[in-house]
Design an enzyme around this catalytic site. Structure first.
Site, PDB file in Angstrom:
ATOM      1  N   ASN A 154     -31.562  50.536  69.280  1.00 48.27           N
ATOM      2  CA  ASN A 154     -32.088  51.537  70.196  1.00 48.27           C
ATOM      3  C   ASN A 154     -33.060  51.122  71.254  1.00 48.27           C
ATOM      4  O   ASN A 154     -33.041  51.717  72.253  1.00 48.27           O
ATOM      5  CB  ASN A 154     -33.034  52.247  69.118  1.00 48.27           C
ATOM      6  CG  ASN A 154     -32.023  52.742  68.184  1.00 48.27           C
ATOM      7  OD1 ASN A 154     -31.093  53.647  68.338  1.00 48.27           O
ATOM      8  ND2 ASN A 154     -32.448  52.494  66.661  1.00 48.27           N
ATOM      9  N   LYS A 187     -38.068  57.431  64.319  1.00 44.29           N
ATOM     10  CA  LYS A 187     -38.285  56.223  65.073  1.00 44.29           C
ATOM     11  C   LYS A 187     -37.213  55.804  65.977  1.00 44.29           C
ATOM     12  O   LYS A 187     -37.674  54.878  66.922  1.00 44.29           O
ATOM     13  CB  LYS A 187     -38.756  55.029  63.634  1.00 44.29           C
ATOM     14  CG  LYS A 187     -37.764  54.758  63.075  1.00 44.29           C
ATOM     15  CD  LYS A 187     -36.851  53.412  63.456  1.00 44.29           C
ATOM     16  CE  LYS A 187     -35.681  53.235  62.438  1.00 44.29           C
ATOM     17  NZ  LYS A 187     -34.874  52.048  62.891  1.00 44.29           N
ATOM     18  N   SER A 195     -33.533  45.295  68.005  1.00 47.64           N
ATOM     19  CA  SER A 195     -33.497  46.789  68.034  1.00 47.64           C
ATOM     20  C   SER A 195     -32.447  47.111  69.053  1.00 47.64           C
ATOM     21  O   SER A 195     -32.676  47.219  70.153  1.00 47.64           O
ATOM     22  CB  SER A 195     -34.601  47.464  68.235  1.00 47.64           C
ATOM     23  OG  SER A 195     -34.619  49.109  68.284  1.00 47.64           O
ATOM     24  N   SER A 210     -23.458  45.183  59.682  1.00 52.33           N
ATOM     25  CA  SER A 210     -24.557  44.036  59.775  1.00 52.33           C
ATOM     26  C   SER A 210     -25.538  44.652  58.540  1.00 52.33           C
ATOM     27  O   SER A 210     -25.925  43.636  57.753  1.00 52.33           O
ATOM     28  CB  SER A 210     -25.196  43.913  61.278  1.00 52.33           C
ATOM     29  OG  SER A 210     -25.815  45.330  61.463  1.00 52.33           O
ATOM     30  N   TYR A 211     -25.983  45.789  58.645  1.00 48.52           N
ATOM     31  CA  TYR A 211     -27.274  46.081  57.740  1.00 48.52           C
ATOM     32  C   TYR A 211     -26.556  46.228  56.316  1.00 48.52           C
ATOM     33  O   TYR A 211     -27.416  45.569  55.379  1.00 48.52           O
ATOM     34  CB  TYR A 211     -27.806  47.502  57.865  1.00 48.52           C
ATOM     35  CG  TYR A 211     -29.218  47.559  57.371  1.00 48.52           C
ATOM     36  CD1 TYR A 211     -29.999  46.451  57.129  1.00 48.52           C
ATOM     37  CD2 TYR A 211     -29.533  48.831  57.226  1.00 48.52           C
ATOM     38  CE1 TYR A 211     -31.253  46.817  56.236  1.00 48.52           C
ATOM     39  CE2 TYR A 211     -30.918  48.956  56.161  1.00 48.52           C
ATOM     40  CZ  TYR A 211     -31.520  48.219  56.078  1.00 48.52           C
ATOM     41  OH  TYR A 211     -32.662  48.061  55.288  1.00 48.52           O
TER      42      TYR A 211
END
Length: 334
Positions: A259, A194, A257, A14-15
């Site tokens: 995560n 993060k 997100s 996706s990214y």
């Protein structure tokens, strides 16, 4: 740029797809490599990524290939966008096909599996100290980036000219703003830690702890991120920028997100395996948690939030007990 292809993007998830679309939308000739021939064939046929970004058609200047040798040799500049646990493996695979003038950037967020080394150190070891390197990091969700929504990221590297060139190539006045940053170490640390804190934010919300707890966790998580970064020589200012506070807030507060959603599922009582299945994509923070644990121990840095998340994921500790352990720590100054 020195070739007909302005940039080869290695990784059609996706990214990687979103970054390739963003570049190609500006009219830049971009080549997107995927490791799965069947997936690449579908991308070529559909002219969109039906699996991850079905509503965003590919610009005409975006082409696909499953031929790694061609993708690497077609452009001077490479952008690696693969999960952190295969980052080193991909660099080993591309090395034989690299041109004498090849420059390598990555948008992968994480650390080396098991050993917790920075990806920049992995890249230098595999590719050599002389290869210009750069890392992209910042608050970016693939869907919004691909759709052309306003986004800002940061880039840092080992070679000032390469960093400047990549920034200019990727910058789009209509949607994508790219900030250069001299802190090569800090950008890498921000992108890895993060992910761990975002799992914690999801856990907190899954347990029903509310906005106060989430905000406290994000704030103290930023302290842990900065503490680890400073131990490695990063600049404190970096962690108040795109790759620090920016990426942390985004990942901890929005359900795009993975995560955060992973942590949310755990907080609601699902097992690690059930939560992984529910997400259906790579959850970088799961592996990052172990890697950050290893790196923090090596640096002798105290990271209580990350440590409790590690114990939940890898030692079977309950989320409730982890929360009590954090709340019950000795009082101290902020």
């Amino acid at each position: 740029m020195d070739s007909a292809v302005a940039l080869s993007v290695l990784g059609a998830g996706s990214y990687g797809t979103a970054l390739a679309i963003s570049l190609a939308r500006q009219g830049q000739p971009v080549l997107l490599w995927g490791h799965d021939p069947q997936q690449v064939a579908r991308l070529q046929q559909d002219r969109c990524n039906q699996e991850f970004l079905p509503d965003v058609p590919f610009p005409d200047s975006l082409q696909m290939t499953d031929d790694l040798a061609y993708a690497v040799s077609a452009s001077r500049d490479l952008l690696v966008v693969v999960p952190s646990h295969v980052f080193g493996e991909v660099l080993l695979r591309i090395k034989p096909f690299m041109r004498p003038d090849t420059r390598v950037a990555w948008a992968t967020k994480g650390l080396e599996p098991e050993h917790g080394r920075l990806l920049g150190d992995v890249a230098k070891e595999i590719l050599g100290e002389q290869i210009p390197l750069a890392v992209l990091s910042g608050p970016t969700f693939a869907r919004e980036l691909a759709a052309g929504m306003p986004t800002a990221i940061a880039i840092a590297g080992t070679d000032e000219q390469f960093t400047s060139d990549m920034s200019a190539l990727m910058h789009c006045g209509k949607s994508l703003r790219v900030y250069t940053n001299p802190d090569f170490i800090g950008l890498q640390i921000g992108g890895a830690v993060k992910n761990v804190i975002a799992i914690g934010a999801g856990l907190s919300d899954g347990l029903g702890f509310g906005a106060n707890a989430r905000t406290a966790l994000i704030t103290r998580g930023l302290v842990e991120l900065q503490r680890l970064g400073l131990s490695l020589g990063a600049d404190a200012k970096t962690f108040m920028g795109m790759a620090g506070l920016g990426d942390l807030v985004l990942t901890c507060t929005d359900n795009q997100s993975r995560n955060r959603r992973f942590g949310l599922a755990l907080g609601q009582g699902k097992t690690v395996e059930q939560a992984m299945t529910e997400i259906g994509q790579v959850v970088e923070g799961y592996r990052n948690t172990k890697e950050v644990h290893v790196l923090a121990a090596r640096q002798n840095v105290e990271m209580p939030i990350c440590e409790q998340i590690y114990q939940i994921l890898y030692q079977g500790k309950s989320a409730q007990d982890a929360a009590l352990a954090l709340l019950g720590r000795d009082q101290k100054g902020e």
